[in-house]
Design an enzyme around this catalytic site. Structure first.
Site, PDB file in Angstrom:
ATOM      1  N   LYS A  41       2.280  -4.578  -2.480  1.00  0.00           N
ATOM      2  CA  LYS A  41       1.756  -5.624  -1.589  1.00  0.00           C
ATOM      3  C   LYS A  41       0.545  -5.081  -0.839  1.00  0.00           C
ATOM      4  O   LYS A  41       0.291  -3.865  -0.849  1.00  0.00           O
ATOM      5  CB  LYS A  41       2.846  -6.121  -0.642  1.00  0.00           C
ATOM      6  CG  LYS A  41       3.439  -5.081   0.268  1.00  0.00           C
ATOM      7  CD  LYS A  41       4.763  -5.590   0.823  1.00  0.00           C
ATOM      8  CE  LYS A  41       5.445  -4.540   1.651  1.00  0.00           C
ATOM      9  NZ  LYS A  41       5.538  -4.859   3.055  1.00  0.00           N
ATOM     10  N   ARG A 139      13.998  -9.511  11.540  1.00  0.00           N
ATOM     11  CA  ARG A 139      12.938 -10.450  11.161  1.00  0.00           C
ATOM     12  C   ARG A 139      13.545 -11.402  10.131  1.00  0.00           C
ATOM     13  O   ARG A 139      14.605 -11.958  10.421  1.00  0.00           O
ATOM     14  CB  ARG A 139      11.648  -9.734  10.721  1.00  0.00           C
ATOM     15  CG  ARG A 139      11.785  -8.707   9.637  1.00  0.00           C
ATOM     16  CD  ARG A 139      10.434  -8.082   9.230  1.00  0.00           C
ATOM     17  NE  ARG A 139      10.566  -7.467   7.929  1.00  0.00           N
ATOM     18  CZ  ARG A 139       9.668  -6.668   7.377  1.00  0.00           C
ATOM     19  NH1 ARG A 139       8.545  -6.382   8.004  1.00  0.00           N
ATOM     20  NH2 ARG A 139       9.866  -6.156   6.191  1.00  0.00           N
ATOM     21  N   HIS A 168      16.514  -4.567   4.563  1.00  0.00           N
ATOM     22  CA  HIS A 168      15.401  -3.648   4.846  1.00  0.00           C
ATOM     23  C   HIS A 168      15.730  -2.853   6.102  1.00  0.00           C
ATOM     24  O   HIS A 168      16.246  -3.416   7.075  1.00  0.00           O
ATOM     25  CB  HIS A 168      14.114  -4.463   5.042  1.00  0.00           C
ATOM     26  CG  HIS A 168      12.872  -3.639   5.098  1.00  0.00           C
ATOM     27  ND1 HIS A 168      12.583  -2.645   4.176  1.00  0.00           N
ATOM     28  CD2 HIS A 168      11.818  -3.654   5.951  1.00  0.00           C
ATOM     29  CE1 HIS A 168      11.417  -2.097   4.474  1.00  0.00           C
ATOM     30  NE2 HIS A 168      10.936  -2.683   5.551  1.00  0.00           N
ATOM     31  N   ARG A 224      12.930   0.614  -3.406  1.00  0.00           N
ATOM     32  CA  ARG A 224      11.670  -0.124  -3.189  1.00  0.00           C
ATOM     33  C   ARG A 224      10.653   0.752  -2.464  1.00  0.00           C
ATOM     34  O   ARG A 224      10.268   0.465  -1.339  1.00  0.00           O
ATOM     35  CB  ARG A 224      11.919  -1.377  -2.336  1.00  0.00           C
ATOM     36  CG  ARG A 224      12.820  -2.431  -2.926  1.00  0.00           C
ATOM     37  CD  ARG A 224      12.746  -3.720  -2.093  1.00  0.00           C
ATOM     38  NE  ARG A 224      12.826  -3.511  -0.679  1.00  0.00           N
ATOM     39  CZ  ARG A 224      13.959  -3.476   0.028  1.00  0.00           C
ATOM     40  NH1 ARG A 224      15.122  -3.689  -0.544  1.00  0.00           N
ATOM     41  NH2 ARG A 224      13.937  -3.259   1.335  1.00  0.00           N
ATOM     42  N   TYR A 268     -23.430   1.956  21.021  1.00  0.00           N
ATOM     43  CA  TYR A 268     -23.242   0.931  22.052  1.00  0.00           C
ATOM     44  C   TYR A 268     -22.617   1.507  23.318  1.00  0.00           C
ATOM     45  O   TYR A 268     -21.730   2.368  23.251  1.00  0.00           O
ATOM     46  CB  TYR A 268     -22.279  -0.143  21.534  1.00  0.00           C
ATOM     47  CG  TYR A 268     -22.836  -1.054  20.474  1.00  0.00           C
ATOM     48  CD1 TYR A 268     -23.874  -1.939  20.759  1.00  0.00           C
ATOM     49  CD2 TYR A 268     -22.305  -1.054  19.194  1.00  0.00           C
ATOM     50  CE1 TYR A 268     -24.367  -2.794  19.783  1.00  0.00           C
ATOM     51  CE2 TYR A 268     -22.793  -1.909  18.212  1.00  0.00           C
ATOM     52  CZ  TYR A 268     -23.827  -2.776  18.513  1.00  0.00           C
ATOM     53  OH  TYR A 268     -24.305  -3.616  17.551  1.00  0.00           O
ATOM     54  N   CYS A 315     -19.586   1.391  15.164  1.00  0.00           N
ATOM     55  CA  CYS A 315     -20.187   0.046  15.134  1.00  0.00           C
ATOM     56  C   CYS A 315     -19.613  -0.747  13.962  1.00  0.00           C
ATOM     57  O   CYS A 315     -18.793  -0.240  13.203  1.00  0.00           O
ATOM     58  CB  CYS A 315     -21.705   0.151  14.977  1.00  0.00           C
ATOM     59  SG  CYS A 315     -22.474   1.247  16.168  1.00  0.00           S
ATOM     60  N   ASP A 317     -21.031  -1.613  11.171  1.00  0.00           N
ATOM     61  CA  ASP A 317     -21.417  -1.121   9.849  1.00  0.00           C
ATOM     62  C   ASP A 317     -21.848   0.346   9.843  1.00  0.00           C
ATOM     63  O   ASP A 317     -22.128   0.896   8.777  1.00  0.00           O
ATOM     64  CB  ASP A 317     -22.596  -1.953   9.312  1.00  0.00           C
ATOM     65  CG  ASP A 317     -22.387  -3.426   9.568  1.00  0.00           C
ATOM     66  OD1 ASP A 317     -21.373  -3.958   9.091  1.00  0.00           O
ATOM     67  OD2 ASP A 317     -23.209  -4.040  10.290  1.00  0.00           O
TER      68      ASP A 317
HETATM   69  C1  LIG Z   1      10.929  -5.427   2.241  1.00  0.00           C
HETATM   70  C2  LIG Z   1      10.210  -4.127   2.075  1.00  0.00           C
HETATM   71  N1  LIG Z   1      10.696  -3.233   1.189  1.00  0.00           N
HETATM   72  C3  LIG Z   1      10.101  -2.046   0.983  1.00  0.00           C
HETATM   73  C4  LIG Z   1       8.962  -1.681   1.695  1.00  0.00           C
HETATM   74  C5  LIG Z   1       8.348  -0.334   1.442  1.00  0.00           C
HETATM   75  O1  LIG Z   1       8.410   0.470   2.579  1.00  0.00           O
HETATM   76  P1  LIG Z   1       7.748   1.916   2.577  1.00  0.00           P
HETATM   77  O2  LIG Z   1       6.276   1.696   2.392  1.00  0.00           O
HETATM   78  O3  LIG Z   1       8.091   2.482   3.898  1.00  0.00           O
HETATM   79  O4  LIG Z   1       8.332   2.625   1.426  1.00  0.00           O
HETATM   80  C6  LIG Z   1       8.434  -2.577   2.635  1.00  0.00           C
HETATM   81  C7  LIG Z   1       7.259  -2.202   3.390  1.00  0.00           C
HETATM   82  O5  LIG Z   1       6.820  -2.746   4.336  1.00  0.00           O
HETATM   83  C8  LIG Z   1       9.073  -3.829   2.816  1.00  0.00           C
HETATM   84  O6  LIG Z   1       8.597  -4.726   3.706  1.00  0.00           O
END
Ligand SMILES: Cc1ncc(COP(=O)(O)O)c(C=O)c1O
Length: 381
Positions: A41, A139, A168, A224, A268, A315, A317
């Site tokens: 992601k 969440r 998670h 994951r 700046y 800045c 850029d």
């Molecule tokens: C639902 C979920 N699983 C796995 C991960 C992976 O976590 P990490 O990058 O700490 O391994 C994330 C990361 O935000 C997540 O939101």
């Protein structure tokens, strides 16, 4: 090998060999039977999702995790054929595209589950989903404590196949504490309860990077990992527990050099005034590239294998550094913002510390206008 674009020299080099190495370290760690869903992601944590996912798919990665429908479509367009889980769920308006691109949505609340089931049923088809359980992250997710109210709803589903159930951890950096243990126990309880009601999703998963490194009891059927794939440890304490290699280097080169007298204001707001005759280099990098403005008068970069301080405000850029003590420098000299140069190194964690954030934010904030250049080994086409 990689070729750099002509012109503006600000770029990220992505070492796909290091990525492959990290993937295999994870595979060694979890063994052959546990599936690996690579988290790609946020543009693969800033590394460029299509190339990262292709490299991981070649190494046998079992599945991918993205946050949004658009990220999932991007992977399909990159010819990724493996299962793709869309973690932030599905909006009903997107349902056609989930089917069209064969994406697996996460379902995280009961009304959404019902509506999705009805919408899928009205199409006369079925859809695989993963159920997200909130075991303490606070969440999205079906509240673990309310299983009594949502479990009966699962039994009424007509068109959704529960392909996975997951949760998670709240502690991304370390999973050693009591809170994590409690989350794990709660999740184990949920999985047992589902099984006792004949709901046995084939993919039970929980472990992020920190748990993949330190908590095998959280592996279940699939891990994951995100951050660790990119060679960054969830916490410095985990360094060495698994041998990861950083994947991303962020570089630019000196645009202009100026010798200035004592008392000269830089950038700046007059936040830096030279105290001595100084050699100030301007770099073609700014906060619009994702270089944090919080590095103003705090960050460091590498020039000729040495550290040079950021002076004045970053800045949009451009950014100035003081190279007075570096020795001979000239326009065009390579400057490393993140990564290694000679024996010196600036890590994502160090940059995060200067800007009061975490490595995740540093990596995912590197801007779209910074080209990602892929280091191609003999394995790449
Ligand atoms: C639902 C979920 N699983 C796995 C991960 C992976 O976590 P990490 O990058 O700490 O391994 C994330 C990361 O935000 C997540 O939101």
């Amino acid at each position: 090998m990689f070729t750099t674009p002509k012109g503006r020299p600000t770029l990220c080099v992505i070492d796909l060999e290091a990525l492959r190495w990290n993937y295999h370290k994870i595979r060694e760690k979890v063994g052959p039977r546990i599936k690996i869903a690579s988290m790609v992601k946020a543009n693969a944590y800033g590394h460029g999702a299509p190339c990262v996912a292709r490299a991981l798919a070649e190494e046998g990665c079992d599945a991918f995790g993205v946050a949004t429908l658009e990220e999932g479509i991007g992977l399909r367009q990159a010819e990724i054929r493996s299962p793709i889980i869309v973690l932030a769920g599905v909006y009903l308006e997107q349902l056609d595209q989930f089917f069209e691109h064969d994406l697996i949505p996460v379902v995280h609340e009961i009304d959404g589950l019902r509506r999705l089931d009805a919408a899928v049923q009205s199409r006369g088809t079925s859809l695989n989903v993963h159920l997200k359980i909130d075991t303490g992250m606070g969440r999205i997710g079906l509240p673990a404590a309310e299983i009594g109210s949502w479990l009966p709803e699962l039994k009424k589903l007509k068109s959704l196949e529960i392909d996975g159930v997951f949760s998670h951890f709240s502690h991304a950096e370390s999973v050693q504490g009591d809170y994590t243990r409690k989350q794990l126990e709660i999740f184990q309880g949920i999985v047992s309860r589902l099984r006792s009601e004949n709901i046995s999703p084939p993919l039970v998963h929980l472990a992020n990077s920190a748990a993949t490194i330190t908590l095998p009891s959280a592996y279940f059927d699939m891990v994951r990992p995100g951050l660790m794939l990119y060679g960054v440890y969830p916490s410095p304490a985990m360094t060495g527990q698994i041998a990861l290699k950083p994947v991303l280097s962020w570089k630019t080169s000196i645009l202009q050099l100026k010798k200035v007298s004592p008392g000269t204001s830089i950038s700046y707001g007059q936040t830096f005034i030279t105290q001595r005759e100084s050699l100030i280099a301007t770099l073609p990098i700014g906060y619009a590239d994702g270089y944090p403005r919080l590095l103003s008068n705090r960050g460091e970069v590498l020039v000729r294998g040495q550290r040079a301080p950021v002076v004045g405000r970053v800045c949009m850029d451009l950014t100035m550094i003081d190279v007075t003590d570096i020795g001979e420098t000239k326009p065009g000299d390579e400057v490393v913002l993140l990564g290694r140069q000679g024996n010196a190194e600036i890590s994502a964690d160090e940059m995060a510390g200067w800007s009061n954030t975490i490595s995740y934010e540093i990596l995912t904030s590197i801007g779209a206008r910074v080209p990602r250049i892929y280091y191609h080994s003999k394995k790449e086409r």
